[in-house]
Design a protein around this motif. Structure first.
Motif, PDB file in Angstrom:
ATOM      1  N   CYS A   7       1.468   4.257  -1.145  1.00 54.81           N
ATOM      2  CA  CYS A   7       2.473   3.195  -1.070  1.00 54.81           C
ATOM      3  C   CYS A   7       3.537   3.362  -2.153  1.00 54.81           C
ATOM      4  CB  CYS A   7       1.800   1.847  -1.246  1.00 54.81           C
ATOM      5  SG  CYS A   7       2.956   0.503  -1.520  1.00 54.81           S
ATOM      6  N   PRO A   8       4.810   3.370  -1.746  1.00 55.56           N
ATOM      7  CA  PRO A   8       5.883   3.612  -2.710  1.00 55.56           C
ATOM      8  C   PRO A   8       5.985   2.543  -3.805  1.00 55.56           C
ATOM      9  CG  PRO A   8       6.769   3.118  -0.520  1.00 55.56           C
ATOM     10  CD  PRO A   8       5.299   3.275  -0.373  1.00 55.56           C
ATOM     11  N   LYS A   9       5.669   1.297  -3.482  1.00 55.20           N
ATOM     12  CA  LYS A   9       5.701   0.269  -4.526  1.00 55.20           C
ATOM     13  C   LYS A   9       4.644   0.553  -5.585  1.00 55.20           C
ATOM     14  CE  LYS A   9       7.409  -3.587  -1.756  1.00 55.20           C
ATOM     15  NZ  LYS A   9       7.148  -4.967  -1.297  1.00 55.20           N
ATOM     16  N   PHE A  10       3.460   0.911  -5.100  1.00 58.70           N
ATOM     17  CA  PHE A  10       2.387   1.247  -6.028  1.00 58.70           C
ATOM     18  C   PHE A  10       2.788   2.446  -6.879  1.00 58.70           C
ATOM     19  CE2 PHE A  10      -1.621   3.608  -6.877  1.00 58.70           C
ATOM     20  CZ  PHE A  10      -2.202   2.680  -7.727  1.00 58.70           C
ATOM     21  N   GLU A  11       3.362   3.431  -6.244  1.00 58.94           N
ATOM     22  CA  GLU A  11       3.808   4.608  -6.995  1.00 58.94           C
ATOM     23  C   GLU A  11       4.827   4.261  -8.068  1.00 58.94           C
ATOM     24  OE1 GLU A  11       4.646   7.862  -3.940  1.00 58.94           O
ATOM     25  OE2 GLU A  11       4.057   8.877  -5.802  1.00 58.94           O
ATOM     26  N   LYS A  12       5.729   3.344  -7.742  1.00 60.04           N
ATOM     27  CA  LYS A  12       6.717   2.946  -8.749  1.00 60.04           C
ATOM     28  C   LYS A  12       6.046   2.264  -9.928  1.00 60.04           C
ATOM     29  CE  LYS A  12      10.777   2.719  -5.884  1.00 60.04           C
ATOM     30  NZ  LYS A  12      11.404   1.932  -4.809  1.00 60.04           N
TER      31      LYS A  12
ATOM     32  N   THR B  22      -2.696  10.795 -14.279  1.00 61.18           N
ATOM     33  CA  THR B  22      -4.098  10.431 -14.458  1.00 61.18           C
ATOM     34  C   THR B  22      -4.512   9.257 -13.569  1.00 61.18           C
ATOM     35  OG1 THR B  22      -4.073  11.253 -16.714  1.00 61.18           O
ATOM     36  CG2 THR B  22      -5.810   9.708 -16.157  1.00 61.18           C
ATOM     37  N   ALA B  23      -3.746   8.189 -13.605  1.00 55.72           N
ATOM     38  CA  ALA B  23      -4.102   7.010 -12.824  1.00 55.72           C
ATOM     39  C   ALA B  23      -4.096   7.322 -11.323  1.00 55.72           C
ATOM     40  CB  ALA B  23      -3.143   5.865 -13.124  1.00 55.72           C
ATOM     41  N   LEU B  24      -3.132   8.123 -10.918  1.00 57.03           N
ATOM     42  CA  LEU B  24      -3.030   8.464  -9.503  1.00 57.03           C
ATOM     43  C   LEU B  24      -4.218   9.308  -9.043  1.00 57.03           C
ATOM     44  CD1 LEU B  24      -0.763   7.213  -8.021  1.00 57.03           C
ATOM     45  CD2 LEU B  24       0.566   9.275  -8.263  1.00 57.03           C
ATOM     46  N   VAL B  25      -4.669  10.216  -9.890  1.00 60.40           N
ATOM     47  CA  VAL B  25      -5.834  11.035  -9.537  1.00 60.40           C
ATOM     48  C   VAL B  25      -7.062  10.139  -9.363  1.00 60.40           C
ATOM     49  CG1 VAL B  25      -7.454  12.775 -10.400  1.00 60.40           C
ATOM     50  CG2 VAL B  25      -4.993  13.149 -10.625  1.00 60.40           C
ATOM     51  N   ILE B  26      -7.250   9.218 -10.286  1.00 59.40           N
ATOM     52  CA  ILE B  26      -8.395   8.315 -10.183  1.00 59.40           C
ATOM     53  C   ILE B  26      -8.278   7.443  -8.928  1.00 59.40           C
ATOM     54  CG2 ILE B  26      -9.564   6.368 -11.289  1.00 59.40           C
ATOM     55  CD1 ILE B  26      -8.605   7.649 -14.003  1.00 59.40           C
ATOM     56  N   TYR B  27      -7.085   6.931  -8.711  1.00 61.93           N
ATOM     57  CA  TYR B  27      -6.839   6.118  -7.521  1.00 61.93           C
ATOM     58  C   TYR B  27      -7.196   6.888  -6.253  1.00 61.93           C
ATOM     59  CZ  TYR B  27      -4.161   3.259  -4.209  1.00 61.93           C
ATOM     60  OH  TYR B  27      -3.762   2.469  -3.156  1.00 61.93           O
ATOM     61  N   GLN B  28      -6.773   8.123  -6.213  1.00 63.39           N
ATOM     62  CA  GLN B  28      -7.057   8.947  -5.045  1.00 63.39           C
ATOM     63  C   GLN B  28      -8.558   9.167  -4.877  1.00 63.39           C
ATOM     64  OE1 GLN B  28      -5.051   9.852  -2.709  1.00 63.39           O
ATOM     65  NE2 GLN B  28      -6.588  11.070  -1.607  1.00 63.39           N
ATOM     66  N   LEU B  29      -9.253   9.379  -5.974  1.00 58.28           N
ATOM     67  CA  LEU B  29     -10.701   9.615  -5.888  1.00 58.28           C
ATOM     68  C   LEU B  29     -11.469   8.343  -5.540  1.00 58.28           C
ATOM     69  CD1 LEU B  29     -11.281  12.187  -8.764  1.00 58.28           C
ATOM     70  CD2 LEU B  29     -11.505  12.583  -6.302  1.00 58.28           C
ATOM     71  N   LEU B  30     -10.837   7.196  -5.707  1.00 52.51           N
ATOM     72  CA  LEU B  30     -11.489   5.947  -5.271  1.00 52.51           C
ATOM     73  C   LEU B  30     -11.706   5.950  -3.757  1.00 52.51           C
ATOM     74  CD1 LEU B  30      -9.682   3.207  -7.400  1.00 52.51           C
ATOM     75  CD2 LEU B  30     -12.111   3.758  -7.454  1.00 52.51           C
ATOM     76  N   THR B  31     -10.918   6.748  -3.046  1.00 55.43           N
ATOM     77  CA  THR B  31     -11.102   6.826  -1.593  1.00 55.43           C
ATOM     78  C   THR B  31     -12.258   7.736  -1.215  1.00 55.43           C
ATOM     79  OG1 THR B  31      -9.580   8.691  -1.243  1.00 55.43           O
ATOM     80  CG2 THR B  31      -8.605   6.506  -1.303  1.00 55.43           C
ATOM     81  N   GLY B  32     -12.924   8.302  -2.190  1.00 58.77           N
ATOM     82  CA  GLY B  32     -14.090   9.141  -1.915  1.00 58.77           C
ATOM     83  C   GLY B  32     -13.979  10.526  -2.513  1.00 58.77           C
ATOM     84  N   PRO B  33     -15.116  11.229  -2.569  1.00 58.75           N
ATOM     85  CA  PRO B  33     -15.136  12.573  -3.149  1.00 58.75           C
ATOM     86  C   PRO B  33     -14.196  13.480  -2.375  1.00 58.75           C
ATOM     87  CG  PRO B  33     -17.366  11.795  -2.666  1.00 58.75           C
ATOM     88  CD  PRO B  33     -16.422  10.829  -2.035  1.00 58.75           C
ATOM     89  N   GLN B  34     -13.533  14.365  -3.048  1.00 52.66           N
ATOM     90  CA  GLN B  34     -12.680  15.301  -2.342  1.00 52.66           C
ATOM     91  C   GLN B  34     -12.412  16.557  -3.131  1.00 52.66           C
ATOM     92  OE1 GLN B  34      -8.798  12.971  -1.806  1.00 52.66           O
ATOM     93  NE2 GLN B  34     -10.329  11.571  -2.605  1.00 52.66           N
ATOM     94  N   VAL B 101       7.284  -5.354  -7.245  1.00 51.43           N
ATOM     95  CA  VAL B 101       8.158  -4.178  -7.188  1.00 51.43           C
ATOM     96  C   VAL B 101       9.031  -4.241  -5.938  1.00 51.43           C
ATOM     97  CG1 VAL B 101       8.255  -1.666  -7.085  1.00 51.43           C
ATOM     98  CG2 VAL B 101       6.497  -2.785  -8.460  1.00 51.43           C
ATOM     99  N   GLU B 102      10.306  -4.050  -6.130  1.00 54.96           N
ATOM    100  CA  GLU B 102      11.239  -4.054  -5.011  1.00 54.96           C
ATOM    101  C   GLU B 102      11.387  -2.647  -4.456  1.00 54.96           C
ATOM    102  OE1 GLU B 102      13.266  -6.925  -4.177  1.00 54.96           O
ATOM    103  OE2 GLU B 102      11.835  -7.947  -5.493  1.00 54.96           O
ATOM    104  N   ARG B 103      11.728  -2.596  -3.194  1.00 53.47           N
ATOM    105  CA  ARG B 103      11.991  -1.307  -2.562  1.00 53.47           C
ATOM    106  C   ARG B 103      13.022  -0.513  -3.380  1.00 53.47           C
ATOM    107  NH1 ARG B 103      12.875  -3.772   0.945  1.00 53.47           N
ATOM    108  NH2 ARG B 103      15.072  -3.518   1.462  1.00 53.47           N
ATOM    109  N   ASP B 104      14.010  -1.220  -3.917  1.00 54.87           N
ATOM    110  CA  ASP B 104      15.107  -0.529  -4.581  1.00 54.87           C
ATOM    111  C   ASP B 104      15.081  -0.628  -6.107  1.00 54.87           C
ATOM    112  OD1 ASP B 104      15.431  -3.190  -4.088  1.00 54.87           O
ATOM    113  OD2 ASP B 104      17.608  -3.110  -4.107  1.00 54.87           O
ATOM    114  N   ASP B 105      13.934  -0.985  -6.677  1.00 51.72           N
ATOM    115  CA  ASP B 105      13.790  -0.838  -8.129  1.00 51.72           C
ATOM    116  C   ASP B 105      13.936   0.640  -8.453  1.00 51.72           C
ATOM    117  OD1 ASP B 105      13.295  -3.447  -8.680  1.00 51.72           O
ATOM    118  OD2 ASP B 105      11.219  -3.218  -9.281  1.00 51.72           O
TER     119      ASP B 105
END
Lengths: 106, 106
Positions: A7-12, B22-34, B101-105
């Motif tokens: 999700c782009p908002k989350f990414e921001k 770092t946070a994104l990697v952890i977030y991604q791994l929350l969806t399961g082992p990969q 967060v706004e789309r255009d932030d």
DNA sequence: TACACTTAGTTACATAAAGTAACATAATGA
DNA sequence: TCATTATGTTACTTTATGTAACTAAGTGTA
């Protein structure tokens, strides 16, 4: 390297918080409005980077910069409503760190 | 620039999470082992930095690296209990981002 | 057998971000 | 007048990140 299914908002939000010092500046401002030098010495950030961060945060509507004409002028930084709304994020990091971070985690 | 009045555990947590990806990697791994490549293409990180981040996270006990001898060998990354315990942090960021967060932030 | 492909990285090089220290400016106080 | 404080900025160095090419081991295909 471009595909992202996230999700782009989350990414921001993540890219804001992954910027060094940003979270600490907000955390520090949660303790109340304060001046440039107070923030600087509280968290140990360089003037250069603090100045950059405050500009970014102001521009994103998270921090408010107020000039108080109190001879000499006082410049006071504080959190906006949006800024305050990040408190739960900082608190969850704080809670986690108390439970899981070791004194000697490198 | 040295004085910090902030809890060292909290600072460690913050400095971990303020490291890009770092946070994104952890977030991604929350969806399961990969596997390495799955993480890489899911979040758009370079192989070099992903490899660095996974090593750091493994060394901090947040990620587990498992070699599955399935000819050819499969290398699977997953979260440890400590890693899973960070879910509330990521969720709070997610919630905040949806609300604020706004789309255009920029 | 030879060739191309996939996975899980590593290496070398280029660019961007952060740290450090010195400087600028305006005001005040001694 | 001279030093000090507050709020930055500038120039320069160091560190982090990005990009692209490369490796090694195994597999599939002609």
């Amino acid at each position: 390297m471009k595909q992202s299914t996230i999700c782009p908002k989350f990414e921001k939000a993540i890219s804001l918080l992954s910027q060094r010092w940003t979270a600490l500046v907000i955390y520090q401002l949660l303790t109340g409005p304060q001046r440039f030098n107070e923030i600087q010495s509280a968290i140990g950030i360089s003037g250069k980077v603090l100045s950059e961060r405050l500009k970014t945060l102001e521009q994103k509507g998270i921090v408010k910069r107020e000039v108080i004409p109190d001879t000499p002028v006082i410049i006071e930084y504080s959190l906006t409503e949006k800024g305050h709304s990040m408190e739960p994020i900082l608190k969850s990091i704080e809670n986690w760190s108390q439970e899981w971070v070791e004194r000697d985690d490198e």
